[in-house]
Write a protein that holds these residues in place. Structure first.
Motif, mmCIF file in Angstrom:
data_model
loop_
_atom_site.group_PDB
_atom_site.id
_atom_site.type_symbol
_atom_site.label_atom_id
_atom_site.label_comp_id
_atom_site.label_asym_id
_atom_site.label_seq_id
_atom_site.Cartn_x
_atom_site.Cartn_y
_atom_site.Cartn_z
ATOM 1 N N VAL A 6 -7.084 -5.771 11.387
ATOM 2 C CA VAL A 6 -6.282 -6.371 12.464
ATOM 3 C C VAL A 6 -4.805 -6.207 12.122
ATOM 4 C CG1 VAL A 6 -5.841 -8.475 13.785
ATOM 5 C CG2 VAL A 6 -8.115 -8.091 12.784
ATOM 6 N N GLU A 7 -4.084 -5.483 12.949
ATOM 7 C CA GLU A 7 -2.666 -5.204 12.688
ATOM 8 C C GLU A 7 -1.979 -4.978 14.032
ATOM 9 O OE1 GLU A 7 -0.160 -4.671 10.130
ATOM 10 O OE2 GLU A 7 0.970 -4.275 11.980
ATOM 11 N N PRO A 8 -0.927 -5.755 14.364
ATOM 12 C CA PRO A 8 -0.332 -5.605 15.699
ATOM 13 C C PRO A 8 0.349 -4.258 15.932
ATOM 14 C CG PRO A 8 0.902 -7.190 14.356
ATOM 15 C CD PRO A 8 -0.344 -6.866 13.609
ATOM 16 N N LEU A 12 -6.790 -11.232 3.598
ATOM 17 C CA LEU A 12 -5.476 -11.353 4.236
ATOM 18 C C LEU A 12 -4.419 -10.643 3.395
ATOM 19 C CD1 LEU A 12 -5.490 -15.228 4.981
ATOM 20 C CD2 LEU A 12 -6.286 -13.384 6.492
ATOM 21 N N SER A 13 -3.630 -9.794 4.042
ATOM 22 C CA SER A 13 -2.455 -9.226 3.370
ATOM 23 C C SER A 13 -1.289 -9.232 4.361
ATOM 24 C CB SER A 13 -2.740 -7.803 2.872
ATOM 25 O OG SER A 13 -1.679 -7.362 2.031
ATOM 26 N N PRO A 14 -0.850 -10.452 4.739
ATOM 27 C CA PRO A 14 0.109 -10.568 5.842
ATOM 28 C C PRO A 14 1.562 -10.373 5.420
ATOM 29 C CG PRO A 14 -0.494 -12.754 5.077
ATOM 30 C CD PRO A 14 -1.262 -11.774 4.226
ATOM 31 N N PHE A 17 10.747 -13.563 -4.327
ATOM 32 C CA PHE A 17 10.943 -12.942 -3.018
ATOM 33 C C PHE A 17 10.423 -11.511 -3.069
ATOM 34 C CE2 PHE A 17 14.582 -11.843 -5.537
ATOM 35 C CZ PHE A 17 15.028 -10.606 -5.101
ATOM 36 N N ARG A 18 10.259 -10.911 -1.876
ATOM 37 C CA ARG A 18 9.753 -9.535 -1.759
ATOM 38 C C ARG A 18 10.712 -8.560 -2.433
ATOM 39 N NH1 ARG A 18 8.049 -7.012 3.984
ATOM 40 N NH2 ARG A 18 6.028 -7.611 3.130
ATOM 41 N N CYS A 19 10.175 -7.734 -3.329
ATOM 42 C CA CYS A 19 10.909 -6.633 -3.959
ATOM 43 C C CYS A 19 12.134 -7.065 -4.766
ATOM 44 C CB CYS A 19 11.327 -5.593 -2.920
ATOM 45 S SG CYS A 19 11.833 -4.044 -3.709
ATOM 46 N N GLY A 59 -1.179 -8.962 -2.128
ATOM 47 C CA GLY A 59 0.169 -8.551 -1.749
ATOM 48 C C GLY A 59 1.204 -9.658 -1.901
ATOM 49 N N ASP A 60 2.301 -9.502 -1.164
ATOM 50 C CA ASP A 60 3.457 -10.394 -1.302
ATOM 51 C C ASP A 60 3.115 -11.860 -1.075
ATOM 52 O OD1 ASP A 60 4.915 -8.111 -1.652
ATOM 53 O OD2 ASP A 60 6.093 -8.285 0.188
ATOM 54 N N ALA A 61 2.091 -12.131 -0.242
ATOM 55 C CA ALA A 61 1.758 -13.513 0.106
ATOM 56 C C ALA A 61 1.261 -14.315 -1.100
ATOM 57 C CB ALA A 61 0.697 -13.520 1.210
HETATM 58 P P1 FAD Z 1 3.290 -5.629 4.192
HETATM 59 O O1 FAD Z 1 3.311 -4.258 3.637
HETATM 60 O O2 FAD Z 1 4.532 -6.174 4.787
HETATM 61 O O3 FAD Z 1 2.154 -5.675 5.290
HETATM 62 C C1 FAD Z 1 1.888 -6.836 6.020
HETATM 63 C C2 FAD Z 1 1.292 -6.437 7.362
HETATM 64 O O4 FAD Z 1 0.595 -7.537 7.918
HETATM 65 C C3 FAD Z 1 2.346 -6.028 8.382
HETATM 66 O O5 FAD Z 1 2.022 -4.764 8.915
HETATM 67 C C4 FAD Z 1 2.250 -7.105 9.464
HETATM 68 O O6 FAD Z 1 2.464 -6.597 10.778
HETATM 69 C C5 FAD Z 1 0.819 -7.582 9.290
HETATM 70 N N1 FAD Z 1 0.589 -8.968 9.707
HETATM 71 C C6 FAD Z 1 1.270 -10.077 9.333
HETATM 72 N N2 FAD Z 1 0.742 -11.160 9.894
HETATM 73 C C7 FAD Z 1 -0.302 -10.736 10.637
HETATM 74 C C8 FAD Z 1 -1.244 -11.403 11.475
HETATM 75 N N3 FAD Z 1 -1.210 -12.724 11.655
HETATM 76 N N4 FAD Z 1 -2.177 -10.662 12.106
HETATM 77 C C9 FAD Z 1 -2.232 -9.314 11.935
HETATM 78 N N5 FAD Z 1 -1.360 -8.632 11.150
HETATM 79 C C10 FAD Z 1 -0.416 -9.351 10.522
HETATM 80 N N6 FAD Z 1 7.817 -1.966 -3.121
HETATM 81 C C11 FAD Z 1 7.554 -0.967 -4.010
HETATM 82 O O7 FAD Z 1 6.481 -0.953 -4.616
HETATM 83 N N7 FAD Z 1 8.463 0.015 -4.230
HETATM 84 C C12 FAD Z 1 9.663 0.065 -3.586
HETATM 85 O O8 FAD Z 1 10.459 1.000 -3.801
HETATM 86 C C13 FAD Z 1 9.960 -0.974 -2.651
HETATM 87 N N8 FAD Z 1 11.135 -0.966 -1.990
HETATM 88 C C14 FAD Z 1 11.408 -1.974 -1.107
HETATM 89 C C15 FAD Z 1 12.645 -1.992 -0.469
HETATM 90 C C16 FAD Z 1 12.965 -3.001 0.399
HETATM 91 C C17 FAD Z 1 14.305 -3.002 1.088
HETATM 92 C C18 FAD Z 1 12.035 -4.042 0.662
HETATM 93 C C19 FAD Z 1 12.353 -5.141 1.631
HETATM 94 C C20 FAD Z 1 10.804 -4.039 0.032
HETATM 95 C C21 FAD Z 1 10.468 -3.016 -0.871
HETATM 96 N N9 FAD Z 1 9.239 -3.006 -1.541
HETATM 97 C C22 FAD Z 1 8.985 -1.999 -2.453
HETATM 98 C C23 FAD Z 1 8.263 -4.125 -1.394
HETATM 99 C C24 FAD Z 1 7.128 -3.819 -0.403
HETATM 100 O O9 FAD Z 1 7.647 -3.524 0.876
HETATM 101 C C25 FAD Z 1 6.197 -5.023 -0.281
HETATM 102 O O10 FAD Z 1 5.931 -5.552 -1.539
HETATM 103 C C26 FAD Z 1 4.884 -4.622 0.394
HETATM 104 O O11 FAD Z 1 5.148 -4.226 1.727
HETATM 105 C C27 FAD Z 1 3.861 -5.747 0.339
HETATM 106 O O12 FAD Z 1 2.672 -5.370 0.960
HETATM 107 P P2 FAD Z 1 1.854 -6.450 1.834
HETATM 108 O O13 FAD Z 1 0.597 -5.790 2.227
HETATM 109 O O14 FAD Z 1 1.827 -7.732 1.109
HETATM 110 O O15 FAD Z 1 2.806 -6.679 3.100
#
Ligand code: FAD
Length: 393
Positions: A33-35, A102-104, A159-161, A289-291
């Protein structure tokens, strides 16, 4: 093995998990599920801000996951009922799961800094989720007058990154050096130490001279109020800084669906069992992930990808009635000081006494020559191609 697994979020953690679930157990019924139909990565979005890459080059879609047999639904998960094991979706329908992952990613803590709400982000972008915010900040940087100040405010941990704000400052400074050479970058930071600090500071001195100024917490760097309309910020001790372009990287928390599912604690983040990444609060819900609270692993795309694989394997093991394997993880974060100058931090993590421990780590040498720095910049591109291929390709 037939069971229904629902994955929420098609970013680094979720897309990886969906792919590895289906790859390792092809009979599983996997729904993602991803918007968004197109996902823009935060990694390399700083290069877009500096005009070194296009938005297209950081965009990814879900065609390969579909071809693998993952059902991809483009809507938002609105709520989770862990008793009936149901996820309700933005289109009014709902789906049942045996296991939910969940990986939101993150949500912004609006108003944690006074005056910084959703409307303010349209004038003073955060660009801490890639897409329209990245485009907006890029336009503002391009429109900036020569001689102006790009002000970036950085939050306290976690915080993220962790190296992200400092790479952004570096690459914006690189762009300014070429197009608006009388301009400066000012970083106002809510902490006194940051990731790869020694290497960043040395890189700034080597490459950017005095173009970048960093003010930490004890130098009155913590921003407590934002006036986005005036592009002004006020620090803890009342100093007002005026920006030509204001980029607020605000305090964050886990994406809202984690709250709805009842897996967050009072910190706003999600405690997990480090072996499986299953929530410690709600059974059959895995979070990556980040959460998550996975320190000492950073909130990085690399870590989210690695955790996605670990959780996918743990879900399959649980459905098969097996014990999970004991995982280990790696993380490398590359940052660019300019297109020719890369630095990195790398670490390996293992389970020790039931917790995640850093078992070895290192940063780029401080005395490396220009060839070494250029190689690290090239490795950063290699890393980006490899991880995005592994996640969406
Ligand atoms: P995300 O990748 O953000 O994915 C979350 C997804 O969940 C999104 O697509 C969102 O639309 C979806 N979502 C959220 N809520 C819902 C819901 N209720 N229903 C359905 N879908 C939903 N990391 C590195 O390893 N190397 C780097 O060089 C690096 N550079 C970065 C530079 C910047 C400027 C930033 C801001 C971050 C960087 N990062 C880097 C960090 C990286 O972007 C995050 O750590 C990573 O995206 C985390 O993955 P995730 O799956 O937790 O979240």
């Amino acid at each position: 093995l037939s069971a229904r697994v629902v994955v929420v979020g098609g970013g680094f953690g979720g897309a990886t998990a969906a792919k590895y679930l289906k790859r390792n157990a092809p009979d599983l019924d996997v729904t993602l599920v991803e918007p968004n139909k197109v996902f823009y990565t935060c990694p390399f979005s700083n290069l877009v801000l500096a005009g070194m890459r296009t938005m297209d080059s950081i965009s990814h879609n879900y065609n390969e996951l579909r071809e693998l047999g993952v059902r991809v639904v483009h809507t938002t998960a609105q709520d989770v009922d862990p008793v009936s094991r149901t996820v309700s979706l933005g289109d009014g329908s709902s789906i049942r799961y045996e296991k939910l992952l969940l990986s939101p990613g993150i949500d912004i803590r609006w108003n944690a800094i006074e005056g910084y709400d959703q409307a303010a982000a349209e004038q003073a972008p955060h660009a801490w989720k890639a897409g329209d915010q990245t485009r907006l900040l890029r336009r503002q940087i391009e429109a900036m007058d020569d001689g102006g100040v790009f002000v970036l405010t950085a939050p306290a941990n976690p915080f993220r990154c962790p190296p992200g704000p400092y790479e952004r400052a570096s690459l914006v400074a690189h762009y300014l050096s070429q197009h608006k050479p009388r301009s400066k970058v000012l970083i106002l930071d809510a902490k006194d130490n940051f990731s790869k600090q020694g290497l960043f500071m040395q890189g700034w001195k080597d490459v950017h001279g005095d173009r970048i100024e960093w003010v930490g917490l004890s130098g009155d760097g913590k921003v407590v109020r934002v006036d986005a309309g005036k592009r002004e910020v006020e620090t803890e001790f009342g100093t007002i800084h005026k920006a030509s372009v204001l980029n607020v990287v605000p305090p964050q928390k886990a994406g809202f669906i984690a709250d709805r599912a009842g897996v967050t604690n009072e910190s706003g983040w999600v405690p997990v069992d480090p072996v499986t990444f299953e929530s410690t609060q709600v059974k059959d819900i895995y979070v990556v992930g980040d959460a998550t609270i996975a320190a000492p692993m950073p909130k990085s795309g690399f870590a989210a990808n690695a955790q996605g694989k670990v959780a996918a394997a743990a879900i399959i093991a649980a459905l098969e009635g097996q014990r999970p394997l004991e995982p280990s993880w790696a993380n490398t974060c590359y940052s660019l000081i300019n297109p020719e100058y890369g630095i990195s931090v790398a670490a390996v993590y293992r389970i020790q006494e039931g917790l995640i421990h850093e078992s070895s780590s290192g940063v780029s040498p401080s005395d490396a020559n220009a060839t070494f720095r250029k190689l690290e910049a090239d490795y950063a591109s290699g890393w980006y191609s490899a991880i995005t291929q592994d996640t969406w390709g």
